[in-house]
Design a protein around this motif. Structure first.
Motif, short mmCIF file in Angstrom:
data_model
loop_
_atom_site.label_atom_id
_atom_site.label_comp_id
_atom_site.label_asym_id
_atom_site.label_seq_id
_atom_site.Cartn_x
_atom_site.Cartn_y
_atom_site.Cartn_z
N TYR A 159 -60.25 15.52 -92.33
CA TYR A 159 -58.97 15.57 -91.61
C TYR A 159 -58.97 14.82 -90.30
N ASP A 211 -52.93 15.37 -89.62
CA ASP A 211 -52.81 16.33 -90.73
C ASP A 211 -52.59 17.76 -90.26
N VAL A 212 -52.89 18.03 -89.00
CA VAL A 212 -52.83 19.40 -88.50
C VAL A 212 -51.50 19.63 -87.80
N VAL A 213 -50.84 20.72 -88.18
CA VAL A 213 -49.57 21.07 -87.55
C VAL A 213 -49.87 22.03 -86.39
N LEU A 214 -49.67 21.53 -85.17
CA LEU A 214 -49.98 22.33 -83.98
C LEU A 214 -48.84 22.22 -82.99
N PRO A 260 -55.30 33.85 -85.34
CA PRO A 260 -55.32 34.58 -86.62
C PRO A 260 -55.93 33.75 -87.75
N PRO A 261 -56.39 34.41 -88.83
CA PRO A 261 -56.96 33.69 -89.97
C PRO A 261 -55.94 32.70 -90.55
N GLY A 262 -56.44 31.56 -90.98
CA GLY A 262 -55.57 30.59 -91.65
C GLY A 262 -54.63 29.82 -90.74
N SER A 263 -54.94 29.80 -89.43
CA SER A 263 -54.03 29.10 -88.51
C SER A 263 -54.52 27.69 -88.17
N GLY A 264 -55.65 27.29 -88.76
CA GLY A 264 -56.09 25.91 -88.58
C GLY A 264 -57.26 25.71 -87.63
N LYS A 265 -58.04 26.76 -87.41
CA LYS A 265 -59.17 26.62 -86.48
C LYS A 265 -60.28 25.75 -87.09
N THR A 266 -60.69 26.09 -88.31
CA THR A 266 -61.72 25.29 -88.96
C THR A 266 -61.23 23.87 -89.18
N MET A 267 -59.97 23.76 -89.60
CA MET A 267 -59.37 22.45 -89.84
C MET A 267 -59.36 21.60 -88.57
N LEU A 284 -45.06 22.04 -92.35
CA LEU A 284 -46.14 22.33 -93.29
C LEU A 284 -45.68 22.12 -94.72
N SER A 290 -52.16 28.67 -93.64
CA SER A 290 -52.94 28.47 -94.85
C SER A 290 -52.19 28.95 -96.09
N VAL A 339 -49.30 26.55 -96.91
CA VAL A 339 -49.80 25.31 -97.53
C VAL A 339 -50.12 25.56 -99.01
N1 LIG Z 1 -52.17 24.28 -88.42
C1 LIG Z 1 -52.32 23.85 -89.68
N2 LIG Z 1 -51.77 22.67 -90.07
C2 LIG Z 1 -51.92 22.24 -91.35
N3 LIG Z 1 -52.59 22.91 -92.31
C3 LIG Z 1 -53.15 24.09 -91.97
C4 LIG Z 1 -53.04 24.61 -90.65
N4 LIG Z 1 -53.70 25.79 -90.61
C5 LIG Z 1 -54.20 26.00 -91.82
N5 LIG Z 1 -53.89 24.98 -92.67
C6 LIG Z 1 -54.30 24.88 -94.10
O1 LIG Z 1 -55.02 26.05 -94.42
C7 LIG Z 1 -56.39 25.76 -94.72
C8 LIG Z 1 -57.28 26.83 -94.09
O2 LIG Z 1 -57.16 26.80 -92.67
P1 LIG Z 1 -58.40 27.02 -91.70
O3 LIG Z 1 -58.47 25.88 -90.75
O4 LIG Z 1 -59.61 27.29 -92.49
O5 LIG Z 1 -57.94 28.34 -90.92
P2 LIG Z 1 -58.79 29.24 -89.93
O6 LIG Z 1 -60.09 28.56 -89.69
O7 LIG Z 1 -57.94 29.36 -88.69
O8 LIG Z 1 -58.93 30.57 -90.61
C9 LIG Z 1 -56.63 24.36 -94.16
O9 LIG Z 1 -57.64 23.71 -94.87
C10 LIG Z 1 -55.26 23.72 -94.35
O10 LIG Z 1 -55.07 23.29 -95.67
#
Ligand SMILES: Nc1ncnc2c1ncn2[C@@H]1O[C@H](COP(=O)(O)OP(=O)(O)O)[C@@H](O)[C@H]1O
Ligand SMILES: [Mg+2]
Length: 255
Positions: A6, A10-13, A50-57, A181, A209, A212
């Motif tokens: 990425y 690609d990241v929506v912030l 929160p989980p799935g908010s794009g931290k790892t991404m 998204l 997440s 998506v």
């Molecule tokens: N802010 C974002 N913008 C775009 N896609 C996102 C975003 N947050 C999550 N996603 C989607 O969800 C997936 C999992 O997100 P992730 O970064 O692992 O969340 P977290 O680490 O916060 O739990 C990503 O690979 C992506 O496909």
């Protein structure tokens, strides 16, 4: 280790977060210039949200933008029952950060600050946390970026929070972000006569997440049906399905 897939496009912030990431990338790209002026680029980051908010991404996007490898470390997997062993493993990782420039993500870092039930665990976690703090203090000459991510900032130690150059807060998606998204993740397919009010309404309460994934499922169904577009209903149904999965999960958890 992961090759970053990425970039920040690609990241929506929100704008506030994006501005801060731009600043971090700029400091990293011009680190030699900063050093010439006696300054160290920011390199200890904490991602909270929160989980799935794009931290790892986002960690992956930092790596992608800087063309650096991403190393993901799950602390939970490092923690052993044997005193001192965990700290030794942690030492190895920090030595590596000095040797090999990269983005080192300590994912779900709250395991360390977390309240554990077993007494032994608490003691071991304390030790790990203390070693971690020490390692973070050292090695300001390395150019690796250390990112810790957590869903539970309240579990983190104040002493730890002070060690970071920046704390970046991720949030649940706004209506505009929901739209972004879904548009990005259904492309190149068109959404015919999109009724955004009902799509956004159905997406409320879901994570980035989950949204998506719902968009992706709607696209897969259209492909299987050999259609060239998705409908509002396709998306709304998939979003509702995600809500249902969440409920099912919560139910089984409380049993
Ligand atoms: N802010 C974002 N913008 C775009 N896609 C996102 C975003 N947050 C999550 N996603 C989607 O969800 C997936 C999992 O997100 P992730 O970064 O692992 O969340 P977290 O680490 O916060 O739990 C990503 O690979 C992506 O496909
Ligand atoms: Mg994550």
């Amino acid at each position: 280790m992961r090759e970053p897939r990425y970039k920040f496009k690609d990241v929506v912030l929100n704008d506030r977060l994006m501005t801060r990431f731009t600043d971090i990338l700029r400091q990293q790209r011009r680190r030699d210039w900063l050093r010439e002026h006696g300054k160290t680029p920011n390199r200890h980051l904490l991602f909270v949200g929160p989980p799935g908010s794009g931290k790892t991404m986002s960690a992956e996007a930092v790596a992608g933008e800087l063309h650096l490898p991403l190393f993901i470390i799950r602390l939970e997997g490092l923690i052993t029952r044997y005193m001192g062993e965990t700290a030794a493993k942690l030492r190895l990782i920090f030595d590596e950060t000095a040797k090999r420039r990269g983005i080192y993500l300590f994912d779900e870092f709250d395991a360390v600050g977390g309240q554990r039930t077993a007494v032994n665990d608490v003691a071991e976690m304390r030790r790990v946390l203390n070693s971690f703090l020490q390692f973070m203090e050292e090695g300001n000459s390395t150019d690796s970026v250390i990112i810790c991510s957590t869903n539970h900032p309240s579990l983190l130690d104040r002493a730890l929070l002070r060690r970071y150059d920046q704390v970046l807060e991720f949030d649940t998606p706004t209506s505009a972000q929901i739209k972004q998204l879904i548009t990005a993740n259904t492309a190149p397919m068109k959404i015919v006569a999109a009724k955004w009010t009902s799509i956004i309404h159905s997406a409320e309460g879901l994570s980035q997440s989950e949204i998506v994934r719902a968009a992706d499922d709607a696209v897969k169904m259209a492909i299987l049906d050999e259609r060239k577009s998705v409908t509002t209903d396709d998306i709304v149904n998939r979003l509702q399905e995600r809500h249902a999965m969440r409920t099912a999960f919560l139910d089984s958890e409380s049993k």
